[in-house]
Design a protein around this motif. Structure first.
Motif, PDB file in Angstrom:
ATOM      1  N   MET A  67       0.845  -1.206   0.000  1.00 10.45           N
ATOM      2  CA  MET A  67       0.000   0.000   0.000  1.00 10.45           C
ATOM      3  C   MET A  67       0.871   1.244   0.000  1.00 10.45           C
ATOM      4  O   MET A  67       1.316   1.710   1.043  1.00 10.45           O
ATOM      5  N   ASP A  68       1.183   1.705  -1.154  1.00 14.95           N
ATOM      6  CA  ASP A  68       2.004   2.921  -1.213  1.00 14.95           C
ATOM      7  C   ASP A  68       1.291   4.005  -2.022  1.00 14.95           C
ATOM      8  O   ASP A  68       1.893   4.901  -2.559  1.00 14.95           O
ATOM      9  N   GLY A  69      -0.003   3.895  -2.103  1.00 10.73           N
ATOM     10  CA  GLY A  69      -0.732   4.854  -2.933  1.00 10.73           C
ATOM     11  C   GLY A  69      -1.135   6.120  -2.206  1.00 10.73           C
ATOM     12  O   GLY A  69      -1.642   7.043  -2.816  1.00 10.73           O
ATOM     13  N   ILE A  70      -0.886   6.130  -0.902  1.00 11.60           N
ATOM     14  CA  ILE A  70      -1.290   7.313  -0.134  1.00 11.60           C
ATOM     15  C   ILE A  70      -0.127   8.294  -0.066  1.00 11.60           C
ATOM     16  O   ILE A  70       0.969   7.948   0.353  1.00 11.60           O
TER      17      ILE A  70
END
Ligand SMILES: [Zn+2]
Length: 56
Positions: free
Chosen positions: A1-4
């Motif tokens: 999860m690195d989309g933030i």
């Protein structure tokens, strides 16, 4: 999860001196967040929280 990603809302627009219309420099990196931003002008010596936004 690195989309933030944290979005920075700090404007990169140049600010102009209301007296001589030269570019002014922010006097504090914290200005506009914790404190009202203040600007200083190297051309005429203006110092204050009022600055014009460069529209280009
Ligand atoms: Zn000035």
């Amino acid at each position: 999860m690195d989309g933030i990603k944290i979005r920075r809302v700090i404007s990169k627009k140049k600010k102009l001196c209301p007296h001589c219309l030269k570019e002014v420099k922010p006097t504090s990196n914290l200005g506009g967040w914790l404190l009202p931003q203040e600007y200083s002008c190297n051309s005429c010596g203006y110092f204050g929280s009022v600055a014009l936004e460069d529209k280009n």
